[in-house]
Design a protein around this motif. Structure first.
Motif, PDB file in Angstrom:
ATOM      1  N   GLY A 265       0.788  -1.231   0.000  1.00 47.97           N
ATOM      2  CA  GLY A 265       0.000   0.000   0.000  1.00 47.97           C
ATOM      3  C   GLY A 265       0.819   1.279   0.000  1.00 47.97           C
ATOM      4  N   CYS A 266       2.136   1.155  -0.054  1.00 51.23           N
ATOM      5  CA  CYS A 266       2.976   2.359  -0.070  1.00 51.23           C
ATOM      6  C   CYS A 266       2.850   3.043  -1.440  1.00 51.23           C
ATOM      7  CB  CYS A 266       4.437   1.999   0.183  1.00 51.23           C
ATOM      8  SG  CYS A 266       4.690   1.230   1.790  1.00 51.23           S
ATOM      9  N   ARG A 267       3.033   4.379  -1.468  1.00 46.93           N
ATOM     10  CA  ARG A 267       2.894   5.113  -2.728  1.00 46.93           C
ATOM     11  C   ARG A 267       3.899   4.625  -3.761  1.00 46.93           C
ATOM     12  NH1 ARG A 267       3.138  11.357  -2.051  1.00 46.93           N
ATOM     13  NH2 ARG A 267       1.399  10.818  -0.687  1.00 46.93           N
ATOM     14  N   ASP A 274      11.237   4.293   4.786  1.00 48.06           N
ATOM     15  CA  ASP A 274      12.217   5.057   5.541  1.00 48.06           C
ATOM     16  C   ASP A 274      11.739   6.503   5.673  1.00 48.06           C
ATOM     17  OD1 ASP A 274      14.471   5.698   6.848  1.00 48.06           O
ATOM     18  OD2 ASP A 274      15.864   5.378   5.178  1.00 48.06           O
ATOM     19  N   ARG A 275      11.929   7.308   4.584  1.00 50.46           N
ATOM     20  CA  ARG A 275      11.442   8.688   4.642  1.00 50.46           C
ATOM     21  C   ARG A 275      10.501   9.004   3.492  1.00 50.46           C
ATOM     22  NH1 ARG A 275      16.912  10.007   5.985  1.00 50.46           N
ATOM     23  NH2 ARG A 275      17.037   9.956   8.237  1.00 50.46           N
ATOM     24  N   CYS A 279       4.130   6.349   2.838  1.00 48.20           N
ATOM     25  CA  CYS A 279       4.524   5.009   3.291  1.00 48.20           C
ATOM     26  C   CYS A 279       3.417   4.427   4.182  1.00 48.20           C
ATOM     27  CB  CYS A 279       5.846   5.055   4.055  1.00 48.20           C
ATOM     28  SG  CYS A 279       6.261   3.462   4.787  1.00 48.20           S
ATOM     29  N   ALA A 280       2.852   3.313   3.741  1.00 46.63           N
ATOM     30  CA  ALA A 280       1.729   2.699   4.465  1.00 46.63           C
ATOM     31  C   ALA A 280       2.166   2.116   5.813  1.00 46.63           C
ATOM     32  CB  ALA A 280       1.094   1.613   3.601  1.00 46.63           C
ATOM     33  N   LEU A 281       3.421   1.688   5.876  1.00 51.13           N
ATOM     34  CA  LEU A 281       3.899   1.103   7.131  1.00 51.13           C
ATOM     35  C   LEU A 281       4.026   2.181   8.202  1.00 51.13           C
ATOM     36  CD1 LEU A 281       4.472  -1.263   5.229  1.00 51.13           C
ATOM     37  CD2 LEU A 281       6.630  -1.623   6.408  1.00 51.13           C
TER      38      LEU A 281
END
Ligand code: GDP
Ligand code: ZN
Length: 310
Positions: A265-267, A274-275, A279-281
């Motif tokens: 699910g991260c962009r 990390d940065r 970031c879904a996490l």
């Protein structure tokens, strides 16, 4: 002797000795067997060829048992062997579960070890249980927070005080009718807990080998006990450093059950969590759905794996 019952044709490896193996027959008798050269590794050491928990087929040469064959393993718990070379060390075979024993204090709780062992269990498909010991020293009221954090990771946790016996019955229940391996840092109370779980069994301490002068059970050997006919507990030496085997930095997230479903699910598909924006996490951590310390230990472990130390 002479009847088939007196000479078992199959048995379970309960410990590795210097050049031979100790076996447990299904009727509970313990005996020794030698391992012929054809089963040994290139360096003649037993290595991973025969390990604690293995089921072996035997042939008999008069009164002497010989391991004829190691039956296929249904799983193995491994770690990276100590030393420079990239080498697997199979600790135990054919496990139903692993109990990670950790102390709240003395020594301080270590996410590093607990999370490494959880990753290794996840990779091997072996269920894990976390036992938080020394709860009597919990001056910082950490027990509940840690249990909640690991429950979110899908790990059942139990709290014990091995010296008073509090909580030990629940561990015994969890181990009934199963084969369970125990692992933990030195000093967390694993031996005290095992004595509480099987008061009638004498637990082997680090014996010294007469030939080499080295501790025989203190480095790599796991020892299997059978306190009841259907229950087996495997003790392992207290861990100082635990290095992962067979896990790459890029795959690590697969072994964190609470992070794995979020990773897609991260962009950015190559998000390092990390940065990067989107970031879904990190968003899940911020919402309190994923434990902050679990996420921090994931990042640390991933960076270590990427840099080549474990
Ligand atoms: P191991 O190295 O993990 O096998 O640890 P031990 O069982 O030898 O225990 C290490 C020390 O911690 C010993 O002094 C034990 O008496 C002590 N210990 C074990 N369990 C507990 C506990 O629940 N509470 C406290 N306060 N001390 C404990
Ligand atoms: Zn991300």
């Amino acid at each position: 002797m002479g009847t088939p019952a007196a000479r078992p044709t199959v048995a379970t490896v309960c410990r590795i000795d210097f050049g031979s193996v100790r076996l447990l027959a299904d009727d509970g008798r313990e005996f020794e067997a030698s391992v012929p050269a054809k089963l040994r590794g290139a360096r003649k050491a037993l290595g991973n060829a025969v390990v604690t928990g293995d089921r072996v087929a035997l042939v008999w040469d008069h009164e002497r048992a010989l391991v004829e064959r190691v039956e296929p393993r249904r799983n193995v718990f491994s770690r990276r062997a100590a030393g420079e070379r990239e080498e697997e060390q199979v600790v135990t075979a054919n496990l139903d579960q692993v109990v990670i024993v950790a102390a709240l204090q003395r020594p301080d709780f270590s996410h590093g070890l607990v999370d490494r062992v959880l990753v290794q269990c996840e990779r091997a498909g072996i269920p894990a249980l976390l036992v938080l010991n020394k709860t009597d020293l919990d001056s910082r009221q950490e027990t509940e927070a840690l249990l909640t954090e690991y429950a979110r990771a899908g790990v059942t946790g139990l709290a014990t005080c091995a010296v008073s016996g509090r909580g030990v019955d629940a561990v015994r229940d969890a181990c009934a009718a199963r084969r369970t391996m125990f692992v933990g840092h030195s000093g967390v109370g694993k031996s005290t807990l095992l004595v509480g779980l099987m008061p009638d069994v004498v637990i082997a301490q680090g014996e010294v080998n007469d030939v080499t002068g080295k501790g025989r059970h203190t480095t790599s050997a796991a020892v299997l006990y059978r306190p009841a006919p259907d229950t087996e507990l495997v003790d392992t030496p207290g861990v100082r450093a635990f290095a992962l085997w067979g896990v790459e930095a890029g795959d690590l997230v697969e072994y964190y059950p609470e992070l794995e479903p979020l990773a897609g699910g991260c962009r950015f598909s190559d998000c390092r969590h990390d940065r990067e924006p989107g970031c879904a996490l990190r968003a899940a951590v911020a919402r309190g759905e994923v434990g902050e310390r679990r996420f921090a230990s994931y990042c640390k472990l991933r960076d270590e794996l990427a840099e080549g130390f474990h």
